[in-house]
Scaffold this motif. Structure first.
Motif, mmCIF file in Angstrom:
data_model
loop_
_atom_site.group_PDB
_atom_site.id
_atom_site.type_symbol
_atom_site.label_atom_id
_atom_site.label_comp_id
_atom_site.label_asym_id
_atom_site.label_seq_id
_atom_site.Cartn_x
_atom_site.Cartn_y
_atom_site.Cartn_z
ATOM 1 N N SER A 136 -14.385 13.768 13.104
ATOM 2 C CA SER A 136 -15.834 13.972 12.922
ATOM 3 C C SER A 136 -16.321 13.456 11.577
ATOM 4 O O SER A 136 -17.178 14.062 10.937
ATOM 5 N N GLU A 137 -15.779 12.326 11.161
ATOM 6 C CA GLU A 137 -16.194 11.716 9.898
ATOM 7 C C GLU A 137 -16.532 10.247 10.130
ATOM 8 O O GLU A 137 -15.822 9.533 10.847
ATOM 9 N N LEU A 138 -17.607 9.803 9.500
ATOM 10 C CA LEU A 138 -18.060 8.418 9.595
ATOM 11 C C LEU A 138 -17.973 7.750 8.232
ATOM 12 O O LEU A 138 -18.105 8.409 7.191
ATOM 13 N N THR A 139 -17.754 6.459 8.229
ATOM 14 C CA THR A 139 -17.751 5.695 6.989
ATOM 15 C C THR A 139 -18.845 4.642 7.058
ATOM 16 O O THR A 139 -19.031 3.996 8.084
ATOM 17 N N ASP A 140 -19.572 4.488 5.971
ATOM 18 C CA ASP A 140 -20.675 3.527 5.932
ATOM 19 C C ASP A 140 -20.235 2.149 5.472
ATOM 20 O O ASP A 140 -20.960 1.179 5.630
ATOM 21 N N TYR A 141 -19.063 2.042 4.887
ATOM 22 C CA TYR A 141 -18.576 0.758 4.405
ATOM 23 C C TYR A 141 -17.052 0.806 4.323
ATOM 24 O O TYR A 141 -16.449 1.883 4.304
ATOM 25 N N ILE A 142 -16.438 -0.364 4.312
ATOM 26 C CA ILE A 142 -14.992 -0.484 4.149
ATOM 27 C C ILE A 142 -14.746 -1.059 2.753
ATOM 28 O O ILE A 142 -15.077 -2.223 2.487
ATOM 29 N N PRO A 143 -14.189 -0.278 1.810
ATOM 30 C CA PRO A 143 -13.947 -0.797 0.462
ATOM 31 C C PRO A 143 -13.026 -2.002 0.466
ATOM 32 O O PRO A 143 -12.160 -2.143 1.332
ATOM 33 N N GLN A 144 -13.216 -2.891 -0.495
ATOM 34 C CA GLN A 144 -12.357 -4.054 -0.645
ATOM 35 C C GLN A 144 -10.965 -3.635 -1.098
ATOM 36 O O GLN A 144 -10.783 -2.584 -1.716
ATOM 37 N N THR A 182 -14.688 7.559 0.468
ATOM 38 C CA THR A 182 -15.570 8.710 0.652
ATOM 39 C C THR A 182 -16.356 8.521 1.937
ATOM 40 O O THR A 182 -16.973 7.478 2.148
ATOM 41 N N THR A 183 -16.320 9.515 2.807
ATOM 42 C CA THR A 183 -17.010 9.424 4.088
ATOM 43 C C THR A 183 -18.491 9.747 3.917
ATOM 44 O O THR A 183 -18.944 10.163 2.842
ATOM 45 N N ARG A 184 -19.243 9.564 4.986
ATOM 46 C CA ARG A 184 -20.688 9.806 4.944
ATOM 47 C C ARG A 184 -21.008 11.241 4.562
ATOM 48 O O ARG A 184 -22.002 11.516 3.884
ATOM 49 N N SER A 185 -20.169 12.186 4.992
ATOM 50 C CA SER A 185 -20.428 13.604 4.683
ATOM 51 C C SER A 185 -20.037 13.979 3.264
ATOM 52 O O SER A 185 -20.313 15.093 2.803
ATOM 53 N N GLY A 186 -19.333 13.064 2.565
ATOM 54 C CA GLY A 186 -18.891 13.338 1.203
ATOM 55 C C GLY A 186 -17.425 13.707 1.081
ATOM 56 O O GLY A 186 -16.933 13.944 -0.029
ATOM 57 N N MET A 187 -16.703 13.753 2.188
ATOM 58 C CA MET A 187 -15.282 14.037 2.127
ATOM 59 C C MET A 187 -14.542 12.870 1.469
ATOM 60 O O MET A 187 -14.838 11.706 1.745
ATOM 61 N N SER A 188 -13.588 13.188 0.614
ATOM 62 C CA SER A 188 -12.915 12.149 -0.160
ATOM 63 C C SER A 188 -11.443 12.058 0.199
ATOM 64 O O SER A 188 -10.761 13.072 0.389
ATOM 65 N N LEU A 189 -10.962 10.807 0.298
ATOM 66 C CA LEU A 189 -9.534 10.516 0.404
ATOM 67 C C LEU A 189 -9.183 9.721 -0.853
ATOM 68 O O LEU A 189 -9.142 8.484 -0.836
ATOM 69 N N PRO A 190 -8.942 10.392 -1.956
ATOM 70 C CA PRO A 190 -8.857 9.714 -3.257
ATOM 71 C C PRO A 190 -7.664 8.789 -3.431
ATOM 72 O O PRO A 190 -7.702 7.878 -4.246
ATOM 73 N N THR A 191 -6.577 8.987 -2.663
ATOM 74 C CA THR A 191 -5.376 8.166 -2.864
ATOM 75 C C THR A 191 -5.341 6.933 -1.973
ATOM 76 O O THR A 191 -4.410 6.128 -2.066
ATOM 77 N N ALA A 192 -6.316 6.776 -1.108
ATOM 78 C CA ALA A 192 -6.319 5.634 -0.192
ATOM 79 C C ALA A 192 -6.381 4.332 -0.978
ATOM 80 O O ALA A 192 -7.281 4.125 -1.794
ATOM 81 N N ASP A 193 -5.420 3.438 -0.745
ATOM 82 C CA ASP A 193 -5.446 2.148 -1.449
ATOM 83 C C ASP A 193 -5.456 0.952 -0.493
ATOM 84 O O ASP A 193 -5.434 -0.192 -0.926
ATOM 85 N N LEU A 194 -5.501 1.210 0.820
ATOM 86 C CA LEU A 194 -5.729 0.148 1.800
ATOM 87 C C LEU A 194 -6.483 0.763 2.974
ATOM 88 O O LEU A 194 -5.966 1.643 3.661
ATOM 89 N N ALA A 217 0.825 -1.213 0.000
ATOM 90 C CA ALA A 217 0.000 0.000 0.000
ATOM 91 C C ALA A 217 0.856 1.258 0.000
ATOM 92 O O ALA A 217 1.975 1.280 0.519
ATOM 93 N N ASN A 218 0.311 2.319 -0.596
ATOM 94 C CA ASN A 218 0.953 3.628 -0.582
ATOM 95 C C ASN A 218 0.291 4.585 0.394
ATOM 96 O O ASN A 218 0.957 5.408 1.014
ATOM 97 N N HIS A 219 -1.037 4.474 0.527
ATOM 98 C CA HIS A 219 -1.778 5.340 1.449
ATOM 99 C C HIS A 219 -2.708 4.452 2.282
ATOM 100 O O HIS A 219 -3.715 3.949 1.785
ATOM 101 N N ILE A 220 -2.349 4.268 3.550
ATOM 102 C CA ILE A 220 -3.107 3.400 4.455
ATOM 103 C C ILE A 220 -4.042 4.259 5.296
ATOM 104 O O ILE A 220 -3.592 5.193 5.970
ATOM 105 N N VAL A 221 -5.331 3.944 5.263
ATOM 106 C CA VAL A 221 -6.321 4.662 6.055
ATOM 107 C C VAL A 221 -6.842 3.729 7.147
ATOM 108 O O VAL A 221 -7.314 2.621 6.852
ATOM 109 N N LEU A 222 -6.744 4.165 8.383
ATOM 110 C CA LEU A 222 -7.202 3.392 9.534
ATOM 111 C C LEU A 222 -8.516 3.986 10.026
ATOM 112 O O LEU A 222 -8.572 5.170 10.375
ATOM 113 N N ILE A 223 -9.560 3.183 10.058
ATOM 114 C CA ILE A 223 -10.882 3.655 10.461
ATOM 115 C C ILE A 223 -11.052 3.408 11.953
ATOM 116 O O ILE A 223 -11.295 2.291 12.393
#
Length: 358
Positions: free
Chosen positions: A195-203, A210-222, A131-137
């Protein structure tokens, strides 16, 4: 239940921190000529979860082997045995008179054998490496510790924590501590989104989040969920509608006896004790419960009571960094040296092994 004149069964469901400590304590106290001590666990080994983040990120410290602990020496003088399976319900014969536990066996959601554990750990190491951009929920202790372990191994990867609250951790801890640990996390070049929620974890393989509010982390790949699971109390709810509170936690007396169910005790994560769920509290849970279980078996009043614990948290942010909080006096915050000395080095794995007779 055993018939009159035969040995009675004392059954412990779950061989995690609390269950293992209780099993070891009772194995040294129960008369093996009068009682069978049985520990039921989903796996034939225990997993030291405090080492989970580090052992899934790198091979350093040999935690893949040290933190996966057999029950071989758990019982003092061999006074007890382990049954592998999942308890689905409890059937009481009459209150205070015992009953049966009902087992379910088969594949589980988590690795079940040592080979599967090895494959699971290797899989996650590969995912982190690629991965290049790891996002931890989740910005609790698990998310923070995972981010720190990743930064130790990968100094240049982009790491982001997404937290539903407006600060790390939860309101149990004062703002000064939550801000202190945020400062320390940022110093490790770890980004945070609050203060951001996620409705699903992409595969894996899906680019962007994209968070529930519409904020985007476009480079996230894990994208990795790092929020804690809810304690499994469904099986004990089979005792009746009075067992669980509105949070689905088990209602217990200060003796750890389940309310309205004499002879049934609960300790650890599943209880409704007004405290954070932490392994370091469960030595006291096990001590109190063991004394009261012995009293119950001998027909004596249960008098040992749990009076709660001071809130303490130690969070490593990698092997050499971290922050700790003690809810005493004015609320004491300690930093890198203290966490490194007490937890960051071996993640308490050696003490935990000793507690299991290893």
């Amino acid at each position: 239940m055993s018939k009159e004149g035969q040995k009675r069964n004392v059954v412990i469901v779950g061989g995690g921190y609390a269950g293992a400590l209780l099993a070891r304590s009772l194995s040294g106290s129960l008369n093996p000529h009068k009682y069978n001590l049985i520990l039921i666990n989903e796996r034939p080994f225990a997993i030291h979860l405090l080492a989970g983040a580090r052992m899934t990120v790198s091979e350093e410290g040999n935690f893949e082997h040290l933190a996966v602990m057999p029950y071989d020496n758990l019982f003092i003088n061999g006074n007890g045995r382990v049954v592998v399976g999942r308890v689905t319900e409890i059937e009481e014969t009459a209150k205070g008179k015992g009953g049966w536990v009902v087992l379910q066996s088969g594949p589980l959601d988590f690795p079940y054998s040592r080979q599967e554990m090895h494959e699971h750990i290797q899989y996650w190491r590969r995912m982190y490496e690629r991965a290049n951009h790891i996002v931890l929920i989740g910005g609790g202790a698990v998310g923070i510790e995972t981010a720190g372990e990743l930064r130790d191994v990968y100094p240049n990867k982009k790491i982001t924590i997404v937290q539903a609250d407006d600060m790390l951790l939860n309101p149990t801890y004062p703002t000064k501590y939550r801000k202190d640990i945020e400062k320390r996390v940022r110093a490790r070049k770890i980004d945070m989104v609050f203060s951001e929620l996620t409705d699903y974890i992409p595969q894996y393989g899906t680019m962007g989040l994209t968070t529930r509010s519409g904020m985007s982390l476009p480079t996230a790949d894990l994208i990795v969920p790092t929020f804690g699971p809810r304690p499994n109390t469904k099986w004990i709810a089979s005792l009746g509608p009075d067992v669980l509170d509105e949070r689905r936690l088990v209602k217990v007396e200060p003796t750890f006896e389940v309310v309205n169910h004499p002879g049934v005790f609960a300790i650890g994560d599943i209880t409704d004790c007004n405290e954070q769920k932490q392994a370091l509290k469960y030595t006291t849970h096990a001590t109190v419960a063991a004394a009261n279980i012995l009293s119950f078996l001998e027909g004596r009043p249960r008098t040992k009571k749990y009076k709660g614990s001071t809130e303490i948290i130690l969070i490593p942010i990698g092997k050499r960094r971290g922050s700790a909080y003690f809810d005493i006096l004015w609320g004491i915050v300690l930093g890198d040296w203290f966490v490194r000395w007490l937890k960051g080095g071996d993640l308490v794995v050696n003490q935990t092994r000793r507690d299991r007779g290893l």
